[in-house]
Design a protein around this motif. Structure first.
Motif, short mmCIF file in Angstrom:
data_model
loop_
_atom_site.label_atom_id
_atom_site.label_comp_id
_atom_site.label_asym_id
_atom_site.label_seq_id
_atom_site.Cartn_x
_atom_site.Cartn_y
_atom_site.Cartn_z
N GLN A 102 -5.53 2.82 6.78
CA GLN A 102 -4.88 1.71 6.08
C GLN A 102 -5.62 1.39 4.77
OE1 GLN A 102 -4.60 -1.83 8.47
NE2 GLN A 102 -3.60 -2.94 6.83
N ASP A 156 1.06 2.06 5.14
CA ASP A 156 1.52 2.52 6.45
C ASP A 156 2.29 1.46 7.22
OD1 ASP A 156 -0.54 0.82 6.98
OD2 ASP A 156 -1.79 2.27 8.04
N GLU A 209 2.21 -6.79 8.56
CA GLU A 209 1.42 -6.50 7.37
C GLU A 209 0.26 -7.48 7.39
OE1 GLU A 209 1.25 -4.06 5.00
OE2 GLU A 209 2.56 -4.75 3.40
#
Ligand code: HEM
Length: 402
Positions: free
Chosen positions: A80, A256, A392
């Motif tokens: 990430q 991602d 997120e």
């Protein structure tokens, strides 16, 4: 391979370094930018001013050291961060600079307690951690080069559309007319501009808000705070100074936070500008799977802050199973007359239970941290498995490893 003695030293010193964490990272950044002012073209100056980055990069190195003998467990988190690094053009040659300044800061703060043995162990550990990042990022650079482009590219603004009182969309097309990449809905780009009067460049990440298409990339930018405040600098510059015909630079799409299954029904839950990745996702579902079950929930403070209203209504006509729900915290009298909304106030567990929970759905959540906490907590309390909740994360990603 690190020796067991080095691993022992690292593990025994992590707690001490964590206590001194803020001191070490503050010294680290001060020295880093004094010696390498060119890095101010890469780092977000606002995060620096607010001390946020101090809790991210250097603390992440300390946190990663806790896992020094089982680094494979933090690979998802590394990936990430690596997406962000790749989108910011962080290269292998930057790592020794960060390493040198981190070790220097540890020495400076700990003084005599930082023996040669301790510093040596940390130098070795940093080398191992940095290599994990460098290797993963190398693959990402290669993929980006193949699928899109490697460095920053110039884009021309071909349209600028106001979506709400504070959100404006910019439609971007490459100046040198290369083909646009097949990015994954939910990904972001790093936009780079030089704000009028600034010595250094400024970078910001914005989610792509339209489905992949051959003509343009779209970002939808919330005008943050005031122009003069560090938070509002770049977004106000874009809103006020960047118009149709102007150019800005961007790297290839990264990130991602993407739809991970094609079969399930999906629930999108967003607060404020957290709606942007979901606009890309729902548009792409409308293009490819118009019959897929989608519940789209958006929460805003007032009706004037509710973006993409007409676009969502058009999507409802194109899709057979799209359910839209709008939650307004504090609707004005005007909102009550003019705007359709399903609930006044906040999204609570009871509302989630009645309106969005269904068998085998995937839940995607994006918004400010208190919103994320409330929604993710609510979903979990209703028995939704972690593997079906995707969000997120707005903060130092390494925290997730804990
Ligand atoms: C962002 C970790 C090396 C530049 C981040 C973040 C973490 C992190 C946790 C926040 C990610 C997010 O916001 O999601 C690390 C670790 C490193 C490393 C563990 C070494 C092993 C580097 C290097 C550079 C760099 C060598 C370049 C000199 C940045 C920048 C950001 C960032 C510019 C974006 C945040 C901002 O500008 O405020 N890194 N990093 N990092 N990192 Fe790294």
């Amino acid at each position: 391979m690190l020796s067991s003695q080095t691993i022992e030293i690292i593990k025994s010193t992590v707690p001490v370094l964590e206590v001194k964490g803020t001191e070490i990272t503050t010294v680290f950044y001060k020295n880093l930018f004094e010696n390498h002012p060119e890095l101010l073209n890469i780092f977000n100056h606002t995060n620096q001013k607010r001390g946020r980055q101090q809790t991210a990069l250097a603390n992440a190195v300390l946190a990663a050291a806790t896992y020094i003998d089982k680094l494979e467990t933090i690979i998802p988190v590394v990936k990430q961060i690596a997406h962000k690094h790749r989108s910011l053009m962080i290269k292998p040659e930057h790592y020794p600079i960060v390493g040198e300044h981190l070790l220097g800061a540890i020495k400076q703060v700990l003084g005599d307690a930082a023996t040669d043995e301790i510093i040596g162990a940390w130098a070795d550990a940093y080398g191992v951690i940095a290599q994990v990042f460098i290797d993963i990022e190398k693959e990402m650079y290669e993929e980006a080069k193949e699928a899109a482009w490697e460095d920053y590219k110039s884009f021309k603004v071909i349209d600028k559309v106001k979506e709400s009182e504070v959100i404006t969309s910019f439609y971007l097309t490459p100046v040198d007319s290369i083909a646009l990449p097949e990015f994954q809905p939910g990904q972001y780009i790093t936009v780079r501009v030089r704000v009028t009067g600034d010595e250094y460049l400024s970078n910001r990440q914005y989610s792509l808000s339209a489905a992949p298409n051959k003509e343009y990339l779209r970002i939808s930018v919330k005008r943050e705070a005031e122009e003069q405040s560090p938070e509002g600098k770049v977004s106000n510059y874009l809103h006020h100074n960047i118009n149709i015909g102007d150019s800005i630079e961007s790297t290839a799409p990264a990130g991602d936070f993407i739809i991970n299954r094609k079969e399930s029904s999906v629930v999108f839950l967003s607060g404020g500008v957290g709606i942007t990745p979901f606009m890309s996702m729902v548009n792409s579902i409308a293009d490819q799977q118009p019959e897929r079950g989608v519940k789209f929930v958006h929460a805003s403070r007032t009706g004037k802050l509710q973006p993409f209203n007409s676009e969502l209504k058009l999507l409802k006509e194109r899709m057979t199973n799209l359910e839209l729900s709008f939650i307004i915290e504090n609707p004005s009298e005007e909102d009550k007359k003019d705007i359709h909304f399903n609930k006044q106030g906040y999204i609570d567990t009871e509302w989630l239970q009645e309106n969005v929970i269904s068998d085998d759905a995937d839940y995607y959540v994006c918004g400010p941290v208190p919103f994320l906490r409330a929604i993710v907590g609510g979903l979990k309390s209703l028995g939704i498995q972690n593997s079906n909740i995707h969000y997120e994360f707005f903060g130092p990603a390494i925290d997730l490893a804990k």
